[in-house]
Write a protein that holds these residues in place. Structure first.
Motif, PDB file in Angstrom:
ATOM      1  N   MET A 202      31.861  48.900  38.991  1.00  0.00           N
ATOM      2  CA  MET A 202      30.950  47.905  39.519  1.00  0.00           C
ATOM      3  C   MET A 202      31.430  46.517  39.098  1.00  0.00           C
ATOM      4  SD  MET A 202      26.842  47.438  38.882  1.00  0.00           S
ATOM      5  CE  MET A 202      27.054  46.969  37.157  1.00  0.00           C
ATOM      6  N   PHE A 203      31.485  45.607  40.049  1.00  0.00           N
ATOM      7  CA  PHE A 203      31.848  44.221  39.773  1.00  0.00           C
ATOM      8  C   PHE A 203      30.617  43.343  39.945  1.00  0.00           C
ATOM      9  CE2 PHE A 203      35.818  46.274  40.906  1.00  0.00           C
ATOM     10  CZ  PHE A 203      36.684  45.802  39.938  1.00  0.00           C
ATOM     11  N   TYR A 204      30.447  42.399  39.027  1.00  0.00           N
ATOM     12  CA  TYR A 204      29.243  41.577  39.024  1.00  0.00           C
ATOM     13  C   TYR A 204      29.314  40.417  40.009  1.00  0.00           C
ATOM     14  CZ  TYR A 204      27.947  44.236  34.909  1.00  0.00           C
ATOM     15  OH  TYR A 204      27.627  45.264  34.068  1.00  0.00           O
ATOM     16  N   SER A 205      30.466  40.195  40.593  1.00  0.00           N
ATOM     17  CA  SER A 205      30.618  39.180  41.634  1.00  0.00           C
ATOM     18  C   SER A 205      31.532  39.739  42.711  1.00  0.00           C
ATOM     19  CB  SER A 205      31.186  37.876  41.070  1.00  0.00           C
ATOM     20  OG  SER A 205      32.452  38.090  40.471  1.00  0.00           O
ATOM     21  N   THR A 206      31.387  39.242  43.908  1.00  0.00           N
ATOM     22  CA  THR A 206      32.176  39.735  45.036  1.00  0.00           C
ATOM     23  C   THR A 206      33.640  39.349  44.862  1.00  0.00           C
ATOM     24  OG1 THR A 206      30.263  39.501  46.493  1.00  0.00           O
ATOM     25  CG2 THR A 206      32.417  39.706  47.541  1.00  0.00           C
ATOM     26  N   LEU A 207      34.507  40.327  45.005  1.00  0.00           N
ATOM     27  CA  LEU A 207      35.932  40.056  44.878  1.00  0.00           C
ATOM     28  C   LEU A 207      36.436  39.250  46.067  1.00  0.00           C
ATOM     29  CD1 LEU A 207      37.140  43.559  43.654  1.00  0.00           C
ATOM     30  CD2 LEU A 207      36.814  41.506  42.279  1.00  0.00           C
ATOM     31  N   LYS A 208      37.294  38.300  45.791  1.00  0.00           N
ATOM     32  CA  LYS A 208      37.834  37.445  46.844  1.00  0.00           C
ATOM     33  C   LYS A 208      39.064  38.096  47.478  1.00  0.00           C
ATOM     34  CE  LYS A 208      36.133  33.296  44.516  1.00  0.00           C
ATOM     35  NZ  LYS A 208      36.481  31.993  43.894  1.00  0.00           N
ATOM     36  N   ALA A 209      39.427  37.592  48.627  1.00  0.00           N
ATOM     37  CA  ALA A 209      40.538  38.184  49.382  1.00  0.00           C
ATOM     38  C   ALA A 209      41.828  38.196  48.570  1.00  0.00           C
ATOM     39  CB  ALA A 209      40.737  37.418  50.681  1.00  0.00           C
ATOM     40  N   LYS A 210      42.060  37.151  47.794  1.00  0.00           N
ATOM     41  CA  LYS A 210      43.280  37.083  46.992  1.00  0.00           C
ATOM     42  C   LYS A 210      43.299  38.202  45.958  1.00  0.00           C
ATOM     43  CE  LYS A 210      46.092  33.897  44.252  1.00  0.00           C
ATOM     44  NZ  LYS A 210      46.196  32.529  43.677  1.00  0.00           N
ATOM     45  N   GLN A 211      42.138  38.500  45.355  1.00  0.00           N
ATOM     46  CA  GLN A 211      42.055  39.585  44.389  1.00  0.00           C
ATOM     47  C   GLN A 211      42.279  40.938  45.062  1.00  0.00           C
ATOM     48  OE1 GLN A 211      38.100  38.247  43.062  1.00  0.00           O
ATOM     49  NE2 GLN A 211      38.890  38.366  40.960  1.00  0.00           N
ATOM     50  N   LEU A 212      41.634  41.107  46.203  1.00  0.00           N
ATOM     51  CA  LEU A 212      41.734  42.376  46.916  1.00  0.00           C
ATOM     52  C   LEU A 212      43.169  42.668  47.364  1.00  0.00           C
ATOM     53  CD1 LEU A 212      38.476  42.161  49.046  1.00  0.00           C
ATOM     54  CD2 LEU A 212      38.903  43.711  47.129  1.00  0.00           C
ATOM     55  N   SER A 213      43.932  41.618  47.562  1.00  0.00           N
ATOM     56  CA  SER A 213      45.313  41.808  48.015  1.00  0.00           C
ATOM     57  C   SER A 213      46.235  42.280  46.901  1.00  0.00           C
ATOM     58  CB  SER A 213      45.855  40.487  48.603  1.00  0.00           C
ATOM     59  OG  SER A 213      45.993  39.508  47.577  1.00  0.00           O
ATOM     60  N   ASN A 214      45.760  42.202  45.650  1.00  0.00           N
ATOM     61  CA  ASN A 214      46.578  42.607  44.505  1.00  0.00           C
ATOM     62  C   ASN A 214      45.705  43.392  43.525  1.00  0.00           C
ATOM     63  OD1 ASN A 214      48.528  42.920  42.580  1.00  0.00           O
ATOM     64  ND2 ASN A 214      48.770  40.743  42.123  1.00  0.00           N
ATOM     65  N   PRO A 215      45.394  44.653  43.826  1.00  0.00           N
ATOM     66  CA  PRO A 215      44.440  45.430  43.034  1.00  0.00           C
ATOM     67  C   PRO A 215      44.774  45.558  41.556  1.00  0.00           C
ATOM     68  CG  PRO A 215      44.927  46.536  45.101  1.00  0.00           C
ATOM     69  CD  PRO A 215      45.902  45.405  44.985  1.00  0.00           C
ATOM     70  N   LYS A 216      46.045  45.607  41.207  1.00  0.00           N
ATOM     71  CA  LYS A 216      46.370  45.810  39.791  1.00  0.00           C
ATOM     72  C   LYS A 216      45.932  44.630  38.930  1.00  0.00           C
ATOM     73  CE  LYS A 216      51.170  44.260  40.319  1.00  0.00           C
ATOM     74  NZ  LYS A 216      52.586  44.707  40.341  1.00  0.00           N
ATOM     75  N   ARG A 217      45.709  43.477  39.548  1.00  0.00           N
ATOM     76  CA  ARG A 217      45.288  42.308  38.789  1.00  0.00           C
ATOM     77  C   ARG A 217      43.823  42.392  38.372  1.00  0.00           C
ATOM     78  NH1 ARG A 217      47.461  36.481  40.172  1.00  0.00           N
ATOM     79  NH2 ARG A 217      46.641  36.338  38.075  1.00  0.00           N
ATOM     80  N   TYR A 218      43.013  43.155  39.109  1.00  0.00           N
ATOM     81  CA  TYR A 218      41.621  43.286  38.710  1.00  0.00           C
ATOM     82  C   TYR A 218      41.272  44.707  38.266  1.00  0.00           C
ATOM     83  CZ  TYR A 218      40.511  45.166  43.413  1.00  0.00           C
ATOM     84  OH  TYR A 218      40.446  45.918  44.562  1.00  0.00           O
ATOM     85  N   ALA A 219      42.270  45.560  38.149  1.00  0.00           N
ATOM     86  CA  ALA A 219      42.025  46.922  37.671  1.00  0.00           C
ATOM     87  C   ALA A 219      41.525  46.895  36.220  1.00  0.00           C
ATOM     88  CB  ALA A 219      43.308  47.748  37.758  1.00  0.00           C
ATOM     89  N   ASP A 220      40.476  47.638  35.955  1.00  0.00           N
ATOM     90  CA  ASP A 220      39.883  47.709  34.619  1.00  0.00           C
ATOM     91  C   ASP A 220      40.575  48.829  33.842  1.00  0.00           C
ATOM     92  OD1 ASP A 220      38.374  48.062  32.357  1.00  0.00           O
ATOM     93  OD2 ASP A 220      36.442  47.994  33.366  1.00  0.00           O
ATOM     94  N   CYS A 221      41.438  48.451  32.918  1.00  0.00           N
ATOM     95  CA  CYS A 221      42.178  49.415  32.105  1.00  0.00           C
ATOM     96  C   CYS A 221      41.693  49.400  30.656  1.00  0.00           C
ATOM     97  CB  CYS A 221      43.669  49.110  32.161  1.00  0.00           C
ATOM     98  SG  CYS A 221      44.380  49.195  33.822  1.00  0.00           S
ATOM     99  N   THR A 222      40.469  48.916  30.465  1.00  0.00           N
ATOM    100  CA  THR A 222      39.874  48.814  29.134  1.00  0.00           C
ATOM    101  C   THR A 222      38.712  49.789  28.957  1.00  0.00           C
ATOM    102  OG1 THR A 222      40.486  46.481  28.935  1.00  0.00           O
ATOM    103  CG2 THR A 222      38.708  47.264  27.521  1.00  0.00           C
TER     104      THR A 222
END
Length: 246
Positions: A202-222
């Protein structure tokens, strides 16, 4: 303000379980579970009672404080947050050591250890650098479906010095007659690069197109999937609890 994120009462066994939010143990600018910054950590090291007064009557205490100490430095206040201009900047290791000393002194003097069992969870691994397990490029836990199979694997984000500080603190407490059981889950989490929610959270804010284009940058690995790896360390805690009740 009493910060209990989850409260569960099991009537059949007359048991209640609270998840209490105090990520740095003492009062800090991360005390609000959603309104806080990931950088610029500020703690009031003299103010543990704000949180600790809510722990006194528990039969079982399980502490956990590691991931929030990931910033290289933090500010130690002199006085209250109302007068936040007076502070020292210390390393995360020094800050962790100072806070654990404050916490251990409080625990030794405020808890009835004949009645209350106390535990401290060791740090868990993050899997943000795929190069640690042989991945090429700048990949991470995204799309990982199997554990690391190499014996004694250790990912580069796990701070062993922080763990040694905790172990030393618990040893000193034990010398004072206070037994806080370390539940060492660190190595077992090292292997589980496949156990994180990655982009499936779950993300607390809507992901922007730039984020969606590069999933590994917002992947939660913690954080960890549930059901998943945390079920294993819960089994370990339960084993300790039941052993002490014999």
């Amino acid at each position: 303000m009493l910060i209990i994120l989850v409260y569960t009462y099991i009537q059949e066994y007359n048991v209640s379980i609270d998840f209490y939010w105090a990520p740095l143990l003492v009062e800090s600018n991360a005390d609000h579970p959603s309104k806080h910054k990931r950088i610029d950590r500020v703690i009031n090291i003299q103010s543990i009672e704000k949180h600790a007064k809510n722990w006194v009557d528990a039969d079982i205490l399980v502490f956990n404080s590691y991931l929030w100490w990931g910033t290289p430095t933090l500010k130690i206040l002199y006085g209250s947050f109302a007068d936040s201009k007076k502070y020292n900047i210390v390393s995360n290791h020094d800050g962790y050591k100072m806070v654990l000393e404050k916490w251990s002194n409080w625990l030794a003097t405020h808890i009835d250890h004949k009645r209350t069992q106390s535990y401290f969870m060791s740090m868990t691994a993050t899997h943000k650098r795929g190069i640690d397990w042989g991945m090429q490029g700048d990949g991470n836990c995204l799309n990982e479906t199997e554990p690391v199979m190499k014996d004694n694997f250790w990912e580069s984000g796990s701070d062993l010095k922080m763990m040694r500080i905790l172990e030393s603190t618990l040893d000193k407490l034990k010398a004072r007659g206070v037994n806080v059981q370390l539940v060492n889950i660190t190595q077992l989490t090292q292997y589980r690069k496949d156990g994180h929610p990655s982009i499936h959270r779950m993300f607390y804010s809507t992901l922007k197109a730039k984020q969606l284009s590069n999933p590994k940058r917002y992947a939660d690995c913690t954080h960890w999937c549930l059901p998943g790896v945390p079920d294993t360390w819960n089994e370990l805690i339960l084993a300790y609890i039941l052993q002490r009740l014999k």
